[in-house]
Motif scaffolding. Structure first.
Motif, PDB file in Angstrom:
ATOM      1  N   GLU A  22       8.766   1.456  20.679  1.00 20.73           N
ATOM      2  CA  GLU A  22       8.064   1.833  19.449  1.00 20.73           C
ATOM      3  C   GLU A  22       6.899   0.892  19.131  1.00 20.73           C
ATOM      4  O   GLU A  22       6.629   0.573  17.984  1.00 20.73           O
ATOM      5  CB  GLU A  22       9.042   1.906  18.279  1.00 20.73           C
ATOM      6  CG  GLU A  22      10.049   3.023  18.426  1.00 20.73           C
ATOM      7  CD  GLU A  22      10.845   3.263  17.157  1.00 20.73           C
ATOM      8  OE1 GLU A  22      10.817   2.400  16.259  1.00 20.73           O
ATOM      9  OE2 GLU A  22      11.482   4.311  17.069  1.00 20.73           O
ATOM     10  N   SER A  73       3.515  -2.014  14.864  1.00 17.17           N
ATOM     11  CA  SER A  73       4.819  -1.441  15.166  1.00 17.17           C
ATOM     12  C   SER A  73       5.174  -0.389  14.127  1.00 17.17           C
ATOM     13  O   SER A  73       4.601  -0.347  13.047  1.00 17.17           O
ATOM     14  CB  SER A  73       5.892  -2.540  15.211  1.00 17.17           C
ATOM     15  OG  SER A  73       5.957  -3.180  13.965  1.00 17.17           O
ATOM     16  N   VAL A  74       6.132   0.451  14.479  1.00 15.13           N
ATOM     17  CA  VAL A  74       6.581   1.517  13.594  1.00 15.13           C
ATOM     18  C   VAL A  74       7.486   0.914  12.529  1.00 15.13           C
ATOM     19  O   VAL A  74       8.257  -0.005  12.794  1.00 15.13           O
ATOM     20  CB  VAL A  74       7.341   2.587  14.419  1.00 15.13           C
ATOM     21  CG1 VAL A  74       7.949   3.639  13.523  1.00 15.13           C
ATOM     22  CG2 VAL A  74       6.406   3.220  15.434  1.00 15.13           C
ATOM     23  N   GLY A  75       7.368   1.425  11.289  1.00 18.92           N
ATOM     24  CA  GLY A  75       8.237   0.952  10.225  1.00 18.92           C
ATOM     25  C   GLY A  75       7.571   1.018   8.869  1.00 18.92           C
ATOM     26  O   GLY A  75       6.494   1.588   8.717  1.00 18.92           O
ATOM     27  N   GLU A  76       8.243   0.441   7.876  1.00 20.86           N
ATOM     28  CA  GLU A  76       7.706   0.380   6.520  1.00 20.86           C
ATOM     29  C   GLU A  76       7.295  -1.052   6.221  1.00 20.86           C
ATOM     30  O   GLU A  76       8.014  -1.996   6.550  1.00 20.86           O
ATOM     31  CB  GLU A  76       8.757   0.837   5.504  1.00 20.86           C
ATOM     32  CG  GLU A  76       9.018   2.319   5.538  1.00 20.86           C
ATOM     33  CD  GLU A  76       9.942   2.768   4.408  1.00 20.86           C
ATOM     34  OE1 GLU A  76      10.331   1.927   3.569  1.00 20.86           O
ATOM     35  OE2 GLU A  76      10.256   3.961   4.373  1.00 20.86           O
ATOM     36  N   PHE A  77       6.139  -1.196   5.586  1.00 20.32           N
ATOM     37  CA  PHE A  77       5.596  -2.512   5.288  1.00 20.32           C
ATOM     38  C   PHE A  77       5.107  -2.543   3.844  1.00 20.32           C
ATOM     39  O   PHE A  77       4.644  -1.536   3.318  1.00 20.32           O
ATOM     40  CB  PHE A  77       4.412  -2.838   6.211  1.00 20.32           C
ATOM     41  CG  PHE A  77       4.744  -2.738   7.667  1.00 20.32           C
ATOM     42  CD1 PHE A  77       5.254  -3.818   8.355  1.00 20.32           C
ATOM     43  CD2 PHE A  77       4.548  -1.545   8.359  1.00 20.32           C
ATOM     44  CE1 PHE A  77       5.552  -3.735   9.698  1.00 20.32           C
ATOM     45  CE2 PHE A  77       4.846  -1.446   9.700  1.00 20.32           C
ATOM     46  CZ  PHE A  77       5.357  -2.543  10.375  1.00 20.32           C
ATOM     47  N   THR A 124       3.765   3.150   5.498  1.00 20.54           N
ATOM     48  CA  THR A 124       4.721   3.597   6.504  1.00 20.54           C
ATOM     49  C   THR A 124       3.957   3.983   7.757  1.00 20.54           C
ATOM     50  O   THR A 124       3.012   4.764   7.693  1.00 20.54           O
ATOM     51  CB  THR A 124       5.516   4.814   6.000  1.00 20.54           C
ATOM     52  OG1 THR A 124       6.132   4.471   4.751  1.00 20.54           O
ATOM     53  CG2 THR A 124       6.591   5.212   6.995  1.00 20.54           C
ATOM     54  N   LYS A 180       4.396   5.782  11.343  1.00 14.79           N
ATOM     55  CA  LYS A 180       5.294   6.655  12.099  1.00 14.79           C
ATOM     56  C   LYS A 180       4.729   6.856  13.495  1.00 14.79           C
ATOM     57  O   LYS A 180       3.520   6.827  13.696  1.00 14.79           O
ATOM     58  CB  LYS A 180       5.396   8.022  11.418  1.00 14.79           C
ATOM     59  CG  LYS A 180       6.089   8.015  10.098  1.00 14.79           C
ATOM     60  CD  LYS A 180       6.207   9.412   9.548  1.00 14.79           C
ATOM     61  CE  LYS A 180       6.949   9.425   8.227  1.00 14.79           C
ATOM     62  NZ  LYS A 180       7.063  10.794   7.682  1.00 14.79           N
TER      63      LYS A 180
END
Length: 151
Positions: free
Chosen positions: A87, A122-126, A143, A145
């Motif tokens: 990811e 990278s993928v994720g929530e920040f 976010t 994706k």
């Protein structure tokens, strides 16, 4: 050389401060860009008046920034990027991308005010901090994706 700052200068001082700087820095950078003026007796009296108006302006800007924080708390941005193994993004999400998407939602925030230490890769929530005023910082939920590969 002593100068009086007309604007906030990072790592030097705030608007209205009297600071000592190197001759070349003052003469070649601060004075031509109108960030400062020479500290003479006449200019020091003028700067006292400027400080009073700067305090009023700063208070107004802080109030506006606090209102903007309340609006930005409800904002959530979503970015779709192509991903590789683990990811990891092929591209990245930068402060310019965030500023562009905020502008599309009706918020006019400069890219420099979005304080990303490094682009999001990278993928994720920040939670991305946005420094709206010297004393006011908003946090925007971003976010990232992974983009679906076409079959």
């Amino acid at each position: 050389m002593e100068v009086i700052l007309k604007e906030d200068v990072i790592n030097l001082g705030h608007r209205g401060d009297v600071v000592k700087v190197a001759e070349g820095y003052g003469r070649n950078y601060l004075l031509p860009k109108k960030l400062a003026m020479q500290a003479t007796a006449a200019n020091k009296t003028v700067i006292e008046q400027m400080k009073a108006s700067a305090l009023r302006r700063s208070a107004r800007e802080k109030g506006e920034a606090e209102q903007l924080v309340a609006q930005l708390d409800a904002v959530a941005l979503v970015f779709e990027r192509k991903v590789g193994e683990n990811e990891h993004l092929f591209g990245s999400v930068t402060s310019a991308d965030i500023a562009q998407q905020l502008e599309a939602k009706g918020f006019n925030i400069e890219r420099r005010k979005i304080t990303l230490e490094e682009p999001l890769k990278s993928v994720g929530e920040f939670l991305v901090p946005v420094k709206l005023h010297r004393e006011v910082t908003a946090h925007i939920k971003v976010t990232v994706k992974g983009e679906e590969a076409a079959a």
